[in-house]
Design an enzyme around this catalytic site. Structure first.
Site, short mmCIF file in Angstrom:
data_model
loop_
_atom_site.label_atom_id
_atom_site.label_comp_id
_atom_site.label_asym_id
_atom_site.label_seq_id
_atom_site.Cartn_x
_atom_site.Cartn_y
_atom_site.Cartn_z
N THR A 1 1.02 -1.07 0.13
CA THR A 1 -0.18 0.01 0.19
C THR A 1 0.68 1.14 -0.10
OG1 THR A 1 -1.82 -1.27 1.18
CG2 THR A 1 -1.77 1.28 1.38
N THR B 1 1.95 -4.46 4.20
CA THR B 1 1.72 -4.92 5.79
C THR B 1 1.65 -6.30 5.80
OG1 THR B 1 -0.46 -4.30 5.59
CG2 THR B 1 1.02 -2.61 6.59
N ASP B 2 0.80 -7.02 4.90
CA ASP B 2 0.17 -8.32 5.31
C ASP B 2 1.36 -9.07 5.63
OD1 ASP B 2 -2.08 -7.23 5.18
OD2 ASP B 2 -2.83 -8.08 3.11
N LYS C 1 1.72 -7.98 12.45
CA LYS C 1 0.45 -7.14 12.03
C LYS C 1 -0.53 -7.66 13.01
CE LYS C 1 -2.39 -5.67 8.33
NZ LYS C 1 -2.63 -5.46 6.84
N1 GLU Z 1 -2.26 -6.68 1.03
C1 GLU Z 1 -1.39 -5.79 0.60
C2 GLU Z 1 -0.21 -5.94 1.05
O1 GLU Z 1 0.17 -6.52 1.96
C3 GLU Z 1 -2.07 -4.28 0.93
C4 GLU Z 1 -1.85 -4.19 2.68
C5 GLU Z 1 -0.89 -3.07 2.92
O2 GLU Z 1 0.34 -2.80 2.23
O3 GLU Z 1 -1.02 -2.41 3.78
O4 GLU Z 1 0.86 -5.84 0.31
#
Ligand code: GLU
Length: 424
Positions: free
Chosen positions: A88, A163-164, A241
């Site tokens: 993101t 983040t994932d 997370k």
């Molecule tokens: N699911 C995506 C990832 O982990 C978007 C979540 C994010 O970056 O916060 O890249």
């Protein structure tokens, strides 16, 4: 207001009861429409005789395009390399659909956060453009190689990441970058950088500040609270997370954060952390891994035959995420016995997340440890997974594997967990 037919994706100005909105239509039916506003927020508007809609120039509310700008080198400041991996933080909104996708390079990202130059000379590079759920071991190797190259000339490296699965990457980098004597900071955003509410710039600034400090190891830096107060610096092998969308979702597990960092450059360490001078040998890259490792989560009703699938498919290691102290139903024991007989390393972590597994409390757990299951104390499941891949990439000798899995290589164990570290 012309009230001509409009459709999803159109840029419109909408007026209702003296309130005006401008944005792109992301949903419309006979009773209401939803607009994606310039700020990134959505608004739902009732469609009735008081609603006036006018199509406007699509260029007016387009995709946010940060400009790239040339950076002057300042000899008085350290050099920090920012590598983008996707997620993101490197994404922007497609206003016609409201969906976001990974598209920014690190340099575009940096150009929208000019404050960075107050703390360091910034060098940028796009390494990957992946949402982190799409990452596979090949990407970890690619990242580790790029980080290692940058470490040769930079004071520290920042990796912008989704983040994932961030904690898988942060732990794998911890194992692949041996004798790491500089900071490698992984950062993220829960809201894309082209949105007014984004957490990207604060996380990036705090990460760059952290990357200029005397820290030896991989750390994850991001919002410590829901507001823009400060960021937490968490150890790369003990971070997770813990919330699907909140900006302060990353928490240290079974330990305290290494420190706190503020956007004005202030930093406060919360205890002892590894420093450059603690490392006697040079940093080197060791990215040999065994990819045939699996995580299996136990649950009531688990069909023991599912374990046969991994054994028959030639897996070399299995991390079982058991309940509580490291339990699985007794009907699985024969399959565990089979796996170990076929030279598969079986390790145990807990799905409680906090606390340690312990095979000595209950008699049925002793059976498992006598069979050869390695109980991994307080190690996080994802860290156990990346560590077992790395260890099996170096030896298949059972005793060596056990010894290496139980050795604290990169802070993956905390032998003195404190009660106040629970739900930090
Ligand atoms: N699911 C995506 C990832 O982990 C978007 C979540 C994010 O970056 O916060 O890249």
């Amino acid at each position: 207001m012309d009230n001509k037919p409009v459709k999803i994706g159109d840029c419109v100005a909408v007026e209702r009861n003296k309130t005006m909105w401008e944005g792109n239509i992301i949903q419309i039916n006979s009773k209401s429409l939803t607009l994606k506003l310039k700020s990134g927020y959505n608004v739902g508007i009732t469609l009735d005789k008081n609603t006036k809609i006018k199509k406007i120039n699509a260029e007016k509310i387009g995709k946010h395009k940060p400009v790239e700008f040339k950076l002057k080198f300042d000899k008085t400041k350290p050099l920090v390399s920012i590598l983008s991996a996707g997620g993101t933080i490197a994404s922007s909104i497609d206003y016609s659909t409201g969906a976001i996708s990974a598209s920014y390079s690190a340099s575009q990202l940096v150009s929208s956060v000019p404050e960075l130059v107050n703390f360091a000379n910034i060098k940028t590079k796009k390494v990957l453009e992946e949402m982190s759920e799409n990452m596979i071991p090949k990407h970890w190797k690619q990242l580790a190689n790029s980080v290692f190259k940058e470490l040769k000339e930079s004071n520290g490296v920042v990796v912008t990441h989704g983040t994932d699965t961030l904690s898988y990457t942060s732990s794998m980098l911890s194992f692949m970058l041996k004798n790491l004597n500089k900071p490698v900071v992984i950062t993220f955003a829960q809201k894309s950088s082209d949105r007014g509410s984004s957490d990207a710039s604060m996380n990036l600034i705090c990460s760059a500040i952290t990357a200029t400090k005397n820290i030896a190891g991989v750390v994850a830096v991001g919002h410590g609270t829901m507001s823009d107060d400060y960021c937490l610096i968490n150890p790369g092998t003990k971070v997770r997370k813990m919330h699907s969308s909140q900006r302060d979702s990353f928490r240290p597990i079974n330990c305290s954060p290494i420190g706190k960092v503020w956007v004005d450059g202030k930093i406060k360490f919360l205890g002892k952390h590894k420093k450059k001078e603690d490392l006697k040998e040079d940093c080197y890259l060791d990215d040999k891994i065994e990819e045939k490792v699996a995580i299996v989560k136990f649950y009531p009703g688990f069909n023991p035959e599912l374990l046969d699938v991994y054994i028959d498919k030639g897996y070399k290691g299995i991390i079982i995420e058991g309940t509580g102290l490291g339990h699985i139903a007794e009907c699985l024991f024969p399959k565990i016995k089979r796996a170990i007989k076929e030279d598969i390393t079986v390790c145990m972590t807990t799905q409680t997340i906090y606390g340690k597994v312990n095979p000595y409390v209950y008699s049925n757990l002793r059976i498992l440890s006598d069979l050869g299951v390695i109980y991994l104390e307080d190690m996080l499941t994802e860290t156990a997974y990346t560590k077992l891949m790395w260890v099996l990439g170096h030896t298949q000798n059972k005793e060596e594997v056990r010894e290496m899995m139980l050795k604290n290589m990169c802070g993956e164990f905390n032998l003195k967990i404190q009660p106040n570290q629970f739900l930090y």
